[in-house]
Structures are given as C-alpha cells and as structure tokens.
Design a protein around this motif. Structure first.
Motif, PDB file in Angstrom:
ATOM      1  N   ILE A 315       0.858  -1.185   0.000  1.00  0.00           N
ATOM      2  CA  ILE A 315       0.000   0.000   0.000  1.00  0.00           C
ATOM      3  C   ILE A 315       0.891   1.230   0.000  1.00  0.00           C
ATOM      4  O   ILE A 315       1.838   1.332   0.775  1.00  0.00           O
ATOM      5  N   SER A 316       0.596   2.163  -0.881  1.00  0.00           N
ATOM      6  CA  SER A 316       1.429   3.363  -0.995  1.00  0.00           C
ATOM      7  C   SER A 316       1.399   4.161   0.308  1.00  0.00           C
ATOM      8  O   SER A 316       0.323   4.432   0.863  1.00  0.00           O
ATOM      9  N   PRO A 317       2.586   4.576   0.809  1.00  0.00           N
ATOM     10  CA  PRO A 317       2.612   5.414   2.017  1.00  0.00           C
ATOM     11  C   PRO A 317       1.830   6.708   1.841  1.00  0.00           C
ATOM     12  O   PRO A 317       1.238   7.215   2.799  1.00  0.00           O
ATOM     13  N   GLU A 318       1.825   7.265   0.630  1.00  0.00           N
ATOM     14  CA  GLU A 318       1.073   8.489   0.397  1.00  0.00           C
ATOM     15  C   GLU A 318      -0.403   8.298   0.689  1.00  0.00           C
ATOM     16  O   GLU A 318      -1.105   9.226   1.102  1.00  0.00           O
ATOM     17  N   VAL A 319      -0.884   7.060   0.491  1.00  0.00           N
ATOM     18  CA  VAL A 319      -2.298   6.766   0.725  1.00  0.00           C
ATOM     19  C   VAL A 319      -2.562   6.548   2.211  1.00  0.00           C
ATOM     20  O   VAL A 319      -3.383   7.228   2.825  1.00  0.00           O
ATOM     21  N   PHE A 320      -1.840   5.584   2.814  1.00  0.00           N
ATOM     22  CA  PHE A 320      -2.226   5.238   4.184  1.00  0.00           C
ATOM     23  C   PHE A 320      -1.749   6.255   5.221  1.00  0.00           C
ATOM     24  O   PHE A 320      -2.368   6.391   6.278  1.00  0.00           O
ATOM     25  N   VAL A 321      -0.687   7.008   4.909  1.00  0.00           N
ATOM     26  CA  VAL A 321      -0.275   8.071   5.839  1.00  0.00           C
ATOM     27  C   VAL A 321      -1.321   9.192   5.832  1.00  0.00           C
ATOM     28  O   VAL A 321      -1.669   9.744   6.890  1.00  0.00           O
ATOM     29  N   ARG A 322      -1.826   9.516   4.664  1.00  0.00           N
ATOM     30  CA  ARG A 322      -2.871  10.545   4.596  1.00  0.00           C
ATOM     31  C   ARG A 322      -4.133  10.098   5.339  1.00  0.00           C
ATOM     32  O   ARG A 322      -4.764  10.880   6.064  1.00  0.00           O
ATOM     33  N   VAL A 323      -4.505   8.809   5.167  1.00  0.00           N
ATOM     34  CA  VAL A 323      -5.663   8.273   5.901  1.00  0.00           C
ATOM     35  C   VAL A 323      -5.415   8.326   7.403  1.00  0.00           C
ATOM     36  O   VAL A 323      -6.309   8.665   8.188  1.00  0.00           O
ATOM     37  N   ALA A 324      -4.193   8.019   7.814  1.00  0.00           N
ATOM     38  CA  ALA A 324      -3.858   8.080   9.240  1.00  0.00           C
ATOM     39  C   ALA A 324      -3.990   9.503   9.765  1.00  0.00           C
ATOM     40  O   ALA A 324      -4.500   9.728  10.871  1.00  0.00           O
ATOM     41  N   GLU A 325      -3.540  10.485   8.988  1.00  0.00           N
ATOM     42  CA  GLU A 325      -3.643  11.877   9.408  1.00  0.00           C
ATOM     43  C   GLU A 325      -5.094  12.317   9.515  1.00  0.00           C
ATOM     44  O   GLU A 325      -5.467  13.051  10.428  1.00  0.00           O
ATOM     45  N   GLU A 326      -5.941  11.860   8.602  1.00  0.00           N
ATOM     46  CA  GLU A 326      -7.341  12.292   8.568  1.00  0.00           C
ATOM     47  C   GLU A 326      -8.189  11.602   9.620  1.00  0.00           C
ATOM     48  O   GLU A 326      -9.293  12.074   9.920  1.00  0.00           O
ATOM     49  N   ASN A 327      -7.687  10.512  10.187  1.00  0.00           N
ATOM     50  CA  ASN A 327      -8.507   9.720  11.123  1.00  0.00           C
ATOM     51  C   ASN A 327      -7.845   9.567  12.500  1.00  0.00           C
ATOM     52  O   ASN A 327      -8.137   8.611  13.221  1.00  0.00           O
ATOM     53  N   HIS A 328      -6.974  10.509  12.824  1.00  0.00           N
ATOM     54  CA  HIS A 328      -6.338  10.544  14.156  1.00  0.00           C
ATOM     55  C   HIS A 328      -5.577   9.252  14.474  1.00  0.00           C
ATOM     56  O   HIS A 328      -5.569   8.789  15.611  1.00  0.00           O
TER      57      HIS A 328
END
Length: 530
Positions: A315-328
């Motif tokens: 899974i691309s870090p750009e994807v899951f890091v952004r999801v992590a940022e948006e969901n605390h």
C-alpha cells in the motif's frame, strides 16, 4: 490477519443476531405475556364461577330455613303452600317438600305421596351443621333426571346440578363444581370429563398440558371448589393486537440494532479500521533510506520510512499516511516508527555517535509536547545522543505558527535538529523560515527531477539552494536518481542527498549489510550487525 477475520465473522454473526434477536425475543415475551394474561383471565373466571356455586348453595340453605318457618304438620295445606312459595322465590330450587324415615312424603310437585312408598336412599354427605346432601338423586318426577338434593329437619330442596355451572361464557370453557370433603364432582358443564376436572382439582390446577390451562377456586365458607379449563391461546390467533405490537417493537429494534451492527461490520471492513488494526498489531514495517554526504559519498544517516503490505500487496505510504492523518491515527503510527527504530537501530546508533536517523513527525505532534516527552523517555538509559534522532516536518506543519513555534524550539533545545521535508511543495512562504529556527531544508524530488531541464519548474531548485545558503541552512536533496544530478547538486553547494542512485529504502538488517560494504574500504572494522 486470522484474528481479524475471526473478529469480522463474529461481528457478522452478531449483526445477524442483532437483527433477528429482538424479533425472537419479542415473540418470546409476547408469548409469556399471553400466558400470563391467559392464567389471570381463567383465574378471574374461576372466581366468578365460585360466586355462582356459593349463590346456588346459599339459596338451597335459605329455602330450607323458609320451610322450617311453617309450624304446621308435614304435608298440611299450609306446609305445601309454604313449599310452593319457596320454589317460586328461589330461582335455583326445582322442588321442595318433606321426607321421613327414608321416604318422600310430599311436595307441591309430587303432591301427597305418603302412600306410594317413594324411597329415599341414605345421604351421600352429612355436614357438621346438620345438612344432608344427595349428590345425584333420581327425581320421582323424571326417569332420567338426577338432582342435587339438600335436606334438614325433615325438609328437602332439589336443585338442578347444571345451575352450578350455567354461566354466560362466550368461550364455553368447561367448568366443574367439587365437594372437597368427599372429593365428589357435584356438577360439570356439558361435554366435560369429570375425572379430568377432579384430577386438576387434586393438583391445584397445576396440570402440565400443551393445550389447556386450568384454574381452581375455593369457597371461603363451604367445602366447595370450582375447576375451570381453558384452551391455551394461540399467539397469532387469540392475541393479534399484542402480537402486532410486539412484532413492531421487535422489527424496529432489530432493524436499529442490525443497522448498528452493519455499520460496525462496515467499519471493520473499511480501510481506516484495517489500518488501525495493522498499527495496533505492529503490522507496519519501518525501512531506512540512506542519506549520503555529497562531498565524499559517505552515508551519514538514514530516514525512517513506513511500509505496509496488506494481503501481500504493498500500500502506498502516500495513501495510508494521509488516511492516518485524517482519522487521528498518525500519532500511534509515529509512535510505532519510533519504537521499531530504537529496537532495530539502537545498537548501530550507540556504536556510531555521528550516525543519525530522521523521523517524520506530524503536525499534531508539533502542537504539543507529547512526542517530545515520548522521545526523551525512549532515549533515557541509552547511549544514543539527542542529535542522532532528527525531526522531519512538512511545510504544512508550520501553518499553525503560534502552537508550533514553542514545540519546535523545545525539540531543538533538547538537541534534536529540525528538518523541513518536501520544501517548496506546501506552505511556500519565507515568513515561517524567519519565524522558526530550523536546521535543514530538504528539496522535494519533483524539483530535483527538473535539474538542467527546460521546464517552468526547473528554476525552483536553484532558488531553494540559494535561499538556504542565505539562511545558513544545510540541504538534503531527495529523489536523486543519476550521477548527473548528484554532480550538479554538489557543484551548487548541496551537502547531502538521498535517492535510488545511492540506495533504495531497506530493512534494518539489509542496511547493516549495505553499510558494511560501503565503509569497508575506509574502515578495517565493519559496523555491528543488527
């Protein structure tokens, strides 16, 4: 992953249960309420039937008392006239007259029968207060009829046994009246089994039956009992309103719980919850990309990067890091990176004081001292210097100036150098460079790619480099993929670079091997293994 599938399976099962459970529960509760109401109703009806039994019995005793009021001789015109009045006055009395020595003497209906020798058998029951009872006495007036006859002091009254059980009842529930001293069934309604009712009385109405409910009522003044039998209600047939109400409640509740269960299952299956699960179970990997000093191509440190494989797919870090940022989830993700970095590179950092690792920190942790405190706690008891753990923050992190300035200053005061990552792609303002004290600018790969090319953005990298020199900041160029780029950057005064030209991001074990090979020509001793 197996545990996660198990959790999802359980959630699906709970969802199904949540959907049908309330309906089944409501049916069960409705059925119990029907049973309760059934039993209460039959008990009420048995009490009414007992009132009838006591009324009929009272009339028989009152009629005998009225016969005793006539002082004339038995079968005299006045006594027969009195008996006729008794029959007229008491609705349940069918006949009234005199008897003696086991023979009928006379009555208004029989006339004077002293010469006919109409015998009367011994009574079936004698009460303590002088009443005699014949339970099934054949009437001289009928070849088939048998009356209940009560006598005292030479007078008698005859009562139709059906009077005891002749109640207005649309349901036509079976009824029986029982003399409890002798255990004799005095009267039963048409079609009723006397033995069954007698058995129900003996058990106090507690008879196990899938089809019938029983109730027993006892007289408070006489040894009499009434037994009532009623069919068990069909929850569908007999209680449609109650069933409809409970089903409505059950369906609404089931739908609500089912929807909540569905939302929970959907959340369990969502990408966000999968990421949360992976972080909590330490399924996120940390890899390290070397940072090279351009002057001599020596690796001076690494950047810790996150990698995640879900079911064998990266899974691309750009994807899951952004999801992590948006969901605390970004803070627990950063904490995991720090934990694994110390576990995997701790020995390497302790053995090489000049070697460092940079860790990306989110804007959330640049607004509070939470991560700084965690970092200080992790360093305690180790020989790793604070300068060996460097903090990387994107330009977006500096937008909340007031909240961030103090935390950035605290990191630097604790000895952690501050890097601005992906410079030029975010906030893009010189104002915050003048406001914050930072140590290193990192030129984003998108600008490195345009070096010496005729593009609109090709002038950005030289401007960033010139600005960094003016501010006395060191520079790290990201995404270097060719010797030409490395040479150009070195000639422009850039101090450090990272990219595939030197090495891809690798595991801690592969990093130790790579470093050993890189430094072997310069050092006789290789770096410690990890």
């Amino acid at each position: 992953m197996i545990k996660r599938y198990t959790l999802i399976s359980v959630s699906i099962a709970l969802g199904c249960l949540a959907t049908i459970g309330p309906v089944l529960t409501s049916l069960y509760v409705a059925n119990r309420e029907v049973e309760t109401r059934d039993r209460q109703e039959i008990r009420d009806f048995a009490s009414k039937a007992m009132m009838r039994t006591e009324l009929v019995t009272f009339q028989s005793f009152a009629a005998l008392s009225d016969l005793d009021l006539e002082p004339g001789a038995p079968c005299s015109p006045s006594s027969l006239e009195q008996a006729a009045r008794v029959i007229y006055n008491y609705r349940y009395v069918q006949d009234a007259g005199a008897y003696a020595d086991g023979r009928y003497l006379c009555s208004p209906l029989l006339g004077d029968v002293r010469t006919q020798d109409l015998t009367l058998p011994p009574p079936d029951y004698r009460s303590n207060d002088g009443f005699l009872v014949w339970f099934r006495q054949k009437s001289p007036l009928s070849d088939v009829r048998k009356d209940l006859m009560v006598g005292r002091n030479g007078h008698y009254v005859s009562i139709d046994p059906e009077s005891y059980v002749d109640l207005i009842d649309p349901s036509r529930r079976p009824i029986a009246t029982i003399q409890t001293t002798t255990g004799t069934v005095m009267a039963v309604s048409a079609g009723t089994d006397p033995d069954e009712m007698l058995n129900a009385w003996k058990h106090g109405g507690n008879v196990k039956s899938k089809e019938w409910n029983y109730a027993v009522a006892l007289s408070s003044t006489r040894p009499l009992a009434v037994v009532v039998k009623s069919p068990r209600s069909s929850i569908v047939g007999d209680w449609p309103k109650l069933l409809a109400a409970w089903l409505t409640i059950g369906v609404v509740s089931g739908a609500a719980l089912g929807w909540l269960a569905y939302k929970r299952i959907t959340r369990q299956l969502s990408f966000t919850s999968t990421l949360e699960w992976a972080i909590s179970r330490r399924k996120i990997d940390v890899v390290y990309q070397p940072i090279v000093r351009l002057a001599d191509n020596e690796c001076v440190g690494v950047e810790a990067l996150v990698r995640w494989k879900l079911q064998g797919r990266a899974i691309s870090p750009e994807v899951f890091v952004r999801v992590a940022e948006e969901n605390h989830l970004i803070q627990p993700l950063t904490d995991l990176v720090l934990e694994k970095t110390f576990a995997q590179l701790g020995e390497l950092l302790s053995a090489n004081p000049s070697f460092y690792v940079s860790i990306n920190v989110s804007s959330e942790d640049l607004c509070t001292f939470r991560f700084l405190n965690l970092l200080a706690s992790s360093l305690k008891g180790t020989s790793i210097a604070a300068r060996q753990i460097r903090i990387e923050a994107t330009e977006r992190s500096f937008m909340n100036t007031d909240a961030t300035r103090g935390v950035i200053a605290a990191f630097r005061a604790a000895g952690h150098p501050i890097y601005i990552d992906d410079f030029g792609t975010g906030y893009s303002s010189l104002a915050y460079l003048q406001t914050f004290e930072i140590d290193v600018l990192k030129i984003d790969k998108s600008f490195v790619d345009t070096i010496a090319q005729e593009t609109a953005s090709s002038v950005v990298a030289p401007h960033i480099i010139a600005m960094a020199h003016e501010l006395h900041l060191e520079i790290v160029a990201e995404g270097v993929e060719s010797g030409f780029q490395a040479t150009w950057l070195r000639e422009k005064g850039v101090q450090y670079a990272q990219g595939w030209y030197y090495a891809k991001a690798m595991s801690a074990r592969d990093l130790a091997t790579w470093l050993g090979k890189q430094r072997q020509p310069r050092h006789a001793d290789s770096l410690p293994s990890i």
